[in-house]
Design an enzyme around this catalytic site. Structure first.
Site, PDB file in Angstrom:
ATOM      1  N   GLU A   5       0.788  -1.234   0.000  1.00  0.00           N
ATOM      2  CA  GLU A   5       0.000   0.000   0.000  1.00  0.00           C
ATOM      3  C   GLU A   5       0.827   1.295   0.000  1.00  0.00           C
ATOM      4  O   GLU A   5       0.782   2.079   0.964  1.00  0.00           O
ATOM      5  CB  GLU A   5      -0.957   0.000   1.190  1.00  0.00           C
ATOM      6  CG  GLU A   5      -1.906  -1.181   1.209  1.00  0.00           C
ATOM      7  CD  GLU A   5      -2.932  -1.114   2.352  1.00  0.00           C
ATOM      8  OE1 GLU A   5      -2.839  -0.214   3.202  1.00  0.00           O
ATOM      9  OE2 GLU A   5      -3.846  -1.955   2.368  1.00  0.00           O
ATOM     10  N   GLU A  63      -5.621  -8.566   0.612  1.00  0.00           N
ATOM     11  CA  GLU A  63      -6.307  -8.206   1.860  1.00  0.00           C
ATOM     12  C   GLU A  63      -7.756  -7.901   1.559  1.00  0.00           C
ATOM     13  O   GLU A  63      -8.057  -7.199   0.582  1.00  0.00           O
ATOM     14  CB  GLU A  63      -5.726  -6.930   2.501  1.00  0.00           C
ATOM     15  CG  GLU A  63      -4.416  -7.105   3.191  1.00  0.00           C
ATOM     16  CD  GLU A  63      -3.940  -5.798   3.842  1.00  0.00           C
ATOM     17  OE1 GLU A  63      -4.769  -4.941   4.205  1.00  0.00           O
ATOM     18  OE2 GLU A  63      -2.716  -5.645   3.961  1.00  0.00           O
TER      19      GLU A  63
HETATM   20  O1  IFM Z   1      -4.504  -3.118   9.107  1.00  0.00           O
HETATM   21  C1  IFM Z   1      -4.418  -2.618   7.805  1.00  0.00           C
HETATM   22  C2  IFM Z   1      -3.260  -3.220   7.056  1.00  0.00           C
HETATM   23  O2  IFM Z   1      -2.059  -3.049   7.732  1.00  0.00           O
HETATM   24  C3  IFM Z   1      -3.143  -2.581   5.699  1.00  0.00           C
HETATM   25  N1  IFM Z   1      -4.383  -2.597   4.992  1.00  0.00           N
HETATM   26  C4  IFM Z   1      -5.580  -2.200   5.680  1.00  0.00           C
HETATM   27  C5  IFM Z   1      -5.687  -2.896   7.023  1.00  0.00           C
HETATM   28  C6  IFM Z   1      -6.955  -2.441   7.766  1.00  0.00           C
HETATM   29  O3  IFM Z   1      -6.921  -1.081   7.992  1.00  0.00           O
END
Ligand code: IFM
Length: 453
Positions: A166, A355
């Site tokens: 990210e 994710e």
């Molecule tokens: O916890 C985070 C993760 O570290 C990165 N993506 C989003 C998740 C939820 O906010």
């Protein structure tokens, strides 16, 4: 019951990140990271919480891998803490730091769980921050040197390598809004950071090719969101297009097309000085990768803000929608829209959902159970959209739930529970939530079974 089955070899995983779960901030020679520094600075994290202990995973990793095995995961995405390997960012490596990840991978191997390794999930060595961190172009070079060291010394099979997690969040939340480490609020430097991150990614991919870890794919994980205009009015359409440029295309285009999107270069240059770049940067950033990891939780709806120079429209939250504890709209179709769009515009390479998940206010009952039907509903609906995307030809190869276990949710501390496993942080006890038992069945049958989708 209708069945929604996935292709053979589909990866069913869960994801975590080093600072969010490991604890042991100075064990075995680890150096300070920017998140150690940031979380210990009063006022930055909810309730003054830090990752000092978190899930104590550094010491309890065996128990945690046993839980993964109990759920039936066939893949596990975790990140390596850079300051465990290079306490000062570069220079002398700390062998004991890498040994931890070696032990973790060996334990995963025993359970036939494939490791997906992220090289950078936000815990920059503080020593590098003291020299400008990601605003300093040299950090990209240090990152690729750290990555090259790991490629060479981590002599165990890795199923997927992910350079960065990210970059948008690192650049914007960390350097423009100052709500993540290192806590800087300066849009101009945020754009320099986004460029240096992408450069670090490209250099790390180049180093990977030189390391000849054949048969192991490498990619990057981007947080992407479908952006929709509130209405079909021209102003809203333009605001949505600029917001998409800011959130999605600013990263996708240089990686897949070798240049920043021209419309956004124009919009940003009306607001700031553009990042300083060098001659071959575009080519380095576009170094071919083997897959793209996508993190998606929600969609974004925007309306025109009235300012033609604004690169983000005004976000609008539909009233009738369901929201998670993060205030994020539950919008499963957004994941289908995103997967098909990324495949159409930037394909044909393999995609992974690296994710996806939801925070809800879970409670442990007196029988040690956690009944979390809203999470099950969320996961089922989003996984169903993944299935639809696969039916429509998207080469989606795996899905990683965020997250294995409740953990340190950055500026929100421990107040948001995203896990499949409930953590009693005081006692450091773990309990599988009902969603974990449900996910286990999904994995067992390689898909969903439902009459209500
Ligand atoms: O916890 C985070 C993760 O570290 C990165 N993506 C989003 C998740 C939820 O906010």
């Amino acid at each position: 019951m209708n069945k929604y089955l996935f292709p053979d070899q589909f990866l069913w995983g869960a994801a975590t990140a080093s600072y969010q779960i490991e604890g042991s901030p100075d064990a075995d020679g680890k150096g300070e990271s920017i998140w150690d520094r940031f979380s210990h600075t009063p006022g930055n994290v909810w309730n003054g919480e830090t990752g000092d202990v978190a899930c104590d995973h550094y010491r309890r990793y065996e128990e945690d891998v046993n839980l993964m095995s109990q759920i039936g995961l066939n893949a596990y995405r975790f990140s390596i803490s850079w300051p465990r390997i290079f306490p000062a960012g570069g220079g002398k490596a700390n062998v004991k730091g890498l040994d931890f990840y070696r032990r973790l991978i060996e334990k995963l191997q025993q359970h036939k769980i494939r490791p997906a390794v992220t090289l950078y999930h936000w815990d920059l060595p503080q020593a590098l921050q003291d020299r400008g961190g990601w605003t300093n172009r040299d950090t990209a070079k240090y990152f690729s040197e750290y990555a090259a060291y790991v490629y060479e010394k981590l002599d165990l099979p890795v199923s997927m390598w992910i350079t960065l997690n990210e970059p948008w969040v690192i650049a914007i939340l960390g350097h423009a809004f100052g709500i993540h480490a290192p806590g800087v609020s300066d849009f101009k430097s945020a754009f320099q950071v986004s460029h240096n991150l992408l450069l670090g990614h490209g250099l790390a991919v180049k180093a990977f090719r030189e390391a000849k870890r054949t048969g192991e794919p490498i990619g990057i994980t981007l947080n992407l969101a479908p952006v929709e205009p509130l209405t079909e009015k021209q102003d809203d359409l333009e605001a949505a297009s600029r917001s998409d440029g800011f959130m999605n295309r600013w990263f996708l285009d240089p990686i897949f097309r070798g240049s920043y999107p021209a419309d956004m270069v124009e919009v940003f240059s009306r607001n700031f000085e553009l990042p300083k770049t060098e001659k071959d940067d575009d080519q380095v950033i576009a170094e071919p990768i083997d897959f793209l990891g996508i993190n998606n939780y929600t969609r974004v709806i925007v309306e025109a803000s009235g300012d033609k120079n604004a690169f983000m429209g005004t976000p609008v939250n539909p009233q009738e929608a369901e929201y998670t504890e993060m205030g994020w709209e539950v919008y499963p179709q957004g994941l289908y829209d995103l997967l098909t769009r990324v495949h159409r515009d930037y394909g044909p390479l393999p995609l992974y959902v690296t994710e996806n998940g939801a925070a809800f206010p879970d409670e442990l009952d007196e029988n040690g159970q956690v009944n979390d039907p809203r999470r099950i509903n969320y996961l089922e609906k989003y996984i169903h959209q993944c299935w639809k995307a696969v039916q429509d030809g998207v080469p989606l190869k795996g899905y990683f739930a965020w997250t294995l276990m409740d953990n340190f949710e950055w500026a929100f501390g421990y107040s948001k529970r995203f896990g499949l496993v409930y953590i009693d942080f005081e006692e450091q006890r773990r309990y599988l939530k009902n969603s974990a038992y449900w996910y286990s069945k999904v994995i067992g049958r390689n898909g969903l079974e439902s009459d209500s989708l």
